[in-house]
Design an enzyme around this catalytic site. Structure first.
Site, PDB file in Angstrom:
ATOM      1  N   CYS A  65     -16.258 -43.593 -30.859  1.00 36.44           N
ATOM      2  CA  CYS A  65     -15.574 -42.385 -31.339  1.00 36.44           C
ATOM      3  C   CYS A  65     -14.070 -42.410 -31.062  1.00 36.44           C
ATOM      4  O   CYS A  65     -13.283 -41.880 -31.844  1.00 36.44           O
ATOM      5  CB  CYS A  65     -16.209 -41.125 -30.767  1.00 36.44           C
ATOM      6  N   ASP A 187     -14.745 -34.240 -36.151  1.00 33.28           N
ATOM      7  CA  ASP A 187     -15.683 -34.952 -35.284  1.00 33.28           C
ATOM      8  C   ASP A 187     -15.992 -36.333 -35.878  1.00 33.28           C
ATOM      9  O   ASP A 187     -16.526 -36.415 -36.988  1.00 33.28           O
ATOM     10  CB  ASP A 187     -16.967 -34.125 -35.164  1.00 33.28           C
ATOM     11  N   HIS A 189     -18.261 -38.470 -34.944  1.00 32.59           N
ATOM     12  CA  HIS A 189     -19.604 -38.934 -34.617  1.00 32.59           C
ATOM     13  C   HIS A 189     -20.569 -38.918 -35.807  1.00 32.59           C
ATOM     14  O   HIS A 189     -21.753 -39.215 -35.645  1.00 32.59           O
ATOM     15  CB  HIS A 189     -20.183 -38.095 -33.478  1.00 32.59           C
TER      16      HIS A 189
END
Length: 233
Positions: A65, A187, A189
Protein backbone atom coordinates in the site's frame (compact mmCIF):
# COMPACT_ATOMS: atom_id res chain seq x y z
CA UNK A 1 14.73 7.07 10.99
CA UNK A 2 11.01 7.05 11.76
CA UNK A 3 9.17 4.79 9.38
CA UNK A 4 5.54 3.96 8.82
CA UNK A 5 4.49 0.77 7.14
CA UNK A 6 1.57 -0.41 5.05
CA UNK A 7 -0.84 -2.74 6.81
CA UNK A 8 -0.91 -6.47 6.19
CA UNK A 9 -3.81 -7.65 4.10
CA UNK A 10 -6.20 -10.38 5.19
CA UNK A 11 -5.80 -14.06 4.35
CA UNK A 12 -8.69 -14.26 1.91
CA UNK A 13 -8.00 -15.93 -1.42
CA UNK A 14 -8.82 -13.80 -4.46
CA UNK A 15 -8.39 -14.49 -8.15
CA UNK A 16 -5.32 -12.96 -9.71
CA UNK A 17 -5.86 -9.64 -11.51
CA UNK A 18 -5.18 -9.26 -15.23
CA UNK A 19 -1.56 -8.72 -16.23
CA UNK A 20 -2.19 -4.99 -16.41
CA UNK A 21 -5.22 -2.98 -15.40
CA UNK A 22 -6.48 0.29 -16.78
CA UNK A 23 -5.81 3.07 -14.31
CA UNK A 24 -8.58 5.51 -13.53
CA UNK A 25 -7.98 9.23 -13.14
CA UNK A 26 -9.41 11.54 -10.46
CA UNK A 27 -11.75 8.94 -8.93
CA UNK A 28 -12.98 11.44 -6.29
CA UNK A 29 -14.76 13.64 -8.83
CA UNK A 30 -18.51 13.72 -8.34
CA UNK A 31 -18.39 13.19 -4.59
CA UNK A 32 -20.63 15.51 -2.62
CA UNK A 33 -19.11 17.50 0.27
CA UNK A 34 -19.46 15.79 3.66
CA UNK A 35 -21.76 18.58 4.80
CA UNK A 36 -24.32 20.60 2.89
CA UNK A 37 -22.77 23.89 4.01
CA UNK A 38 -19.16 23.29 5.08
CA UNK A 39 -17.33 26.17 6.70
CA UNK A 40 -14.13 25.57 4.73
CA UNK A 41 -13.39 22.95 2.10
CA UNK A 42 -10.27 22.48 -0.03
CA UNK A 43 -9.42 19.68 -2.48
CA UNK A 44 -6.21 18.99 -4.36
CA UNK A 45 -5.47 20.73 -7.64
CA UNK A 46 -4.32 18.92 -10.76
CA UNK A 47 -4.88 15.28 -11.70
CA UNK A 48 -3.74 11.89 -10.42
CA UNK A 49 -4.08 8.19 -11.23
CA UNK A 50 -5.50 5.67 -8.77
CA UNK A 51 -2.84 3.04 -8.06
CA UNK A 52 -3.93 0.08 -5.93
CA UNK A 53 -3.07 -3.52 -5.08
CA UNK A 54 -2.30 -5.60 -8.16
CA UNK A 55 -2.85 -2.84 -10.70
CA UNK A 56 0.26 -3.89 -12.65
CA UNK A 57 -0.30 -7.64 -12.26
CA UNK A 58 1.96 -7.93 -9.20
CA UNK A 59 0.27 -9.41 -6.13
CA UNK A 60 1.37 -6.97 -3.42
CA UNK A 61 -1.50 -7.54 -1.01
CA UNK A 62 -0.37 -7.11 2.60
CA UNK A 63 2.74 -5.06 1.87
CA UNK A 64 2.31 -2.79 -1.15
CA UNK A 65 0.00 0.00 0.00
CA UNK A 66 2.89 2.40 0.61
CA UNK A 67 4.29 1.78 -2.88
CA UNK A 68 0.87 2.23 -4.48
CA UNK A 69 0.28 5.49 -2.65
CA UNK A 70 3.73 6.69 -3.73
CA UNK A 71 2.81 5.86 -7.33
CA UNK A 72 -0.37 7.93 -7.00
CA UNK A 73 1.76 10.83 -5.73
CA UNK A 74 4.17 10.40 -8.66
CA UNK A 75 1.31 10.55 -11.18
CA UNK A 76 0.34 14.05 -9.99
CA UNK A 77 -0.19 16.76 -11.29
CA UNK A 78 -0.66 15.59 -14.89
CA UNK A 79 -2.56 12.39 -14.06
CA UNK A 80 -0.28 10.33 -16.30
CA UNK A 81 1.70 7.12 -15.81
CA UNK A 82 4.79 8.55 -17.55
CA UNK A 83 7.60 8.72 -15.01
CA UNK A 84 5.80 6.67 -12.34
CA UNK A 85 8.28 4.03 -11.05
CA UNK A 86 7.34 0.39 -10.63
CA UNK A 87 7.70 -1.38 -7.30
CA UNK A 88 10.99 -3.02 -8.27
CA UNK A 89 12.41 0.35 -9.33
CA UNK A 90 11.43 1.88 -5.99
CA UNK A 91 13.12 -0.91 -4.05
CA UNK A 92 16.24 -0.72 -6.21
CA UNK A 93 16.47 3.05 -5.74
CA UNK A 94 16.15 2.81 -1.95
CA UNK A 95 18.85 0.14 -1.87
CA UNK A 96 21.16 2.07 -4.21
CA UNK A 97 20.85 5.31 -2.22
CA UNK A 98 21.76 3.42 0.98
CA UNK A 99 18.43 3.82 2.74
CA UNK A 100 17.82 0.06 2.63
CA UNK A 101 20.20 -2.88 3.10
CA UNK A 102 21.39 -5.18 0.31
CA UNK A 103 18.77 -7.61 -1.00
CA UNK A 104 15.94 -5.19 -0.24
CA UNK A 105 14.96 -5.27 -3.92
CA UNK A 106 12.67 -8.17 -4.63
CA UNK A 107 11.51 -8.37 -1.01
CA UNK A 108 8.01 -8.00 0.42
CA UNK A 109 9.11 -5.22 2.76
CA UNK A 110 6.89 -2.22 3.39
CA UNK A 111 7.69 1.44 2.86
CA UNK A 112 6.19 4.59 4.35
CA UNK A 113 6.26 8.36 4.02
CA UNK A 114 9.97 8.69 4.75
CA UNK A 115 10.86 6.44 1.85
CA UNK A 116 8.23 8.15 -0.32
CA UNK A 117 9.89 11.53 0.16
CA UNK A 118 13.27 10.05 -0.77
CA UNK A 119 11.84 8.47 -3.90
CA UNK A 120 10.02 11.61 -5.04
CA UNK A 121 13.34 13.42 -5.06
CA UNK A 122 15.21 10.49 -6.62
CA UNK A 123 12.79 10.04 -9.51
CA UNK A 124 12.25 13.76 -10.10
CA UNK A 125 8.57 13.69 -9.27
CA UNK A 126 6.63 16.34 -7.39
CA UNK A 127 8.37 17.82 -4.38
CA UNK A 128 7.69 15.95 -1.15
CA UNK A 129 7.73 17.52 2.32
CA UNK A 130 7.77 15.28 5.38
CA UNK A 131 5.78 16.14 8.49
CA UNK A 132 5.72 14.07 11.71
CA UNK A 133 2.60 14.07 13.90
CA UNK A 134 3.39 12.83 17.44
CA UNK A 135 1.62 9.91 19.02
CA UNK A 136 -1.67 10.87 20.65
CA UNK A 137 -2.33 13.85 18.42
CA UNK A 138 -3.94 11.94 15.59
CA UNK A 139 -4.42 14.27 12.64
CA UNK A 140 -6.36 16.97 14.48
CA UNK A 141 -3.26 19.09 14.99
CA UNK A 142 -2.56 19.18 11.24
CA UNK A 143 -5.97 20.22 9.91
CA UNK A 144 -4.94 23.83 9.35
CA UNK A 145 -1.73 22.73 7.63
CA UNK A 146 -3.70 20.37 5.37
CA UNK A 147 -6.29 23.03 4.57
CA UNK A 148 -3.59 25.53 3.62
CA UNK A 149 -1.82 22.87 1.56
CA UNK A 150 -4.84 21.99 -0.57
CA UNK A 151 -6.15 25.56 -0.77
CA UNK A 152 -2.73 26.65 -2.01
CA UNK A 153 -2.69 24.22 -4.94
CA UNK A 154 -1.00 21.26 -3.24
CA UNK A 155 -1.25 17.67 -4.41
CA UNK A 156 -2.10 14.37 -2.73
CA UNK A 157 -0.72 13.74 0.75
CA UNK A 158 0.55 10.32 1.76
CA UNK A 159 -0.15 9.33 5.37
CA UNK A 160 0.94 6.36 7.46
CA UNK A 161 1.67 5.57 11.10
CA UNK A 162 2.64 2.86 13.54
CA UNK A 163 -0.47 1.71 15.43
CA UNK A 164 -2.39 2.68 12.29
CA UNK A 165 -0.06 1.25 9.67
CA UNK A 166 -2.31 1.47 6.62
CA UNK A 167 -0.78 3.82 4.07
CA UNK A 168 -3.28 5.95 2.18
CA UNK A 169 -3.59 9.27 0.35
CA UNK A 170 -5.43 12.39 1.45
CA UNK A 171 -7.03 14.41 -1.35
CA UNK A 172 -8.84 17.14 0.57
CA UNK A 173 -10.03 18.49 3.91
CA UNK A 174 -13.29 19.95 5.18
CA UNK A 175 -13.24 21.92 8.44
CA UNK A 176 -16.25 23.07 10.43
CA UNK A 177 -18.65 24.26 11.39
CA UNK A 178 -17.63 23.96 15.00
CA UNK A 179 -15.24 21.13 15.77
CA UNK A 180 -16.31 18.90 12.87
CA UNK A 181 -13.58 17.93 10.43
CA UNK A 182 -13.36 15.52 7.50
CA UNK A 183 -10.62 14.30 5.19
CA UNK A 184 -11.00 12.94 1.66
CA UNK A 185 -9.23 9.55 1.66
CA UNK A 186 -8.03 7.47 -1.29
CA UNK A 187 -7.48 3.85 -0.21
CA UNK A 188 -4.89 1.82 -2.19
CA UNK A 189 -5.99 -1.55 -0.76
CA UNK A 190 -8.51 -2.22 -3.53
CA UNK A 191 -7.92 -5.54 -5.34
CA UNK A 192 -9.33 -6.61 -8.68
CA UNK A 193 -10.45 -5.09 -11.95
CA UNK A 194 -11.36 -1.45 -11.50
CA UNK A 195 -14.95 -0.41 -11.32
CA UNK A 196 -16.33 2.93 -12.42
CA UNK A 197 -15.42 5.81 -10.10
CA UNK A 198 -19.00 6.01 -8.84
CA UNK A 199 -18.85 2.35 -7.76
CA UNK A 200 -15.51 2.89 -6.01
CA UNK A 201 -17.03 5.85 -4.20
CA UNK A 202 -20.10 3.87 -3.13
CA UNK A 203 -17.87 1.07 -1.80
CA UNK A 204 -15.75 3.52 0.23
CA UNK A 205 -12.45 3.16 -1.62
CA UNK A 206 -12.47 6.93 -2.01
CA UNK A 207 -14.59 9.19 0.17
CA UNK A 208 -14.95 11.67 2.97
CA UNK A 209 -14.31 10.38 6.50
CA UNK A 210 -14.65 12.10 9.83
CA UNK A 211 -11.21 12.66 11.36
CA UNK A 212 -12.06 11.19 14.77
CA UNK A 213 -13.00 7.86 13.21
CA UNK A 214 -10.56 7.82 10.29
CA UNK A 215 -7.40 8.10 12.40
CA UNK A 216 -6.15 6.47 15.59
CA UNK A 217 -5.39 9.04 18.35
CA UNK A 218 -2.86 6.58 19.87
CA UNK A 219 -0.81 6.35 16.67
CA UNK A 220 1.89 8.65 15.42
CA UNK A 221 1.59 9.66 11.77
CA UNK A 222 3.96 10.76 9.06
CA UNK A 223 2.72 12.92 6.22
CA UNK A 224 4.32 13.40 2.81
CA UNK A 225 2.86 16.54 1.24
CA UNK A 226 3.39 17.02 -2.49
CA UNK A 227 3.75 20.27 -4.38
CA UNK A 228 4.77 21.11 -7.94
CA UNK A 229 8.42 20.69 -8.78
CA UNK A 230 9.49 24.11 -10.07
CA UNK A 231 12.28 22.52 -12.13
CA UNK A 232 9.65 20.70 -14.24
CA UNK A 233 7.57 23.81 -14.92
Amino acid sequence: MIQDRGARGNAEVHPAPPAALELLQDVHLGLAPPRRSPARLAVLSGHYLYYHYGCDGLDDRGWGCGYRTLQTLCSWPEGQAAGVPGLNAVQAALEDMGDKPPRFRGSLSWIGCVEACLCLEHFGGPQGRLCHVPRGAGLHSELERLYSHFAGGGGPVMVGGDADAQAKALLGVCVGPGTEAYVLILDPHYWGALKKPRELQAAGWVGWQEVTTAFDPTSFYNLCLTSCNSEKQ
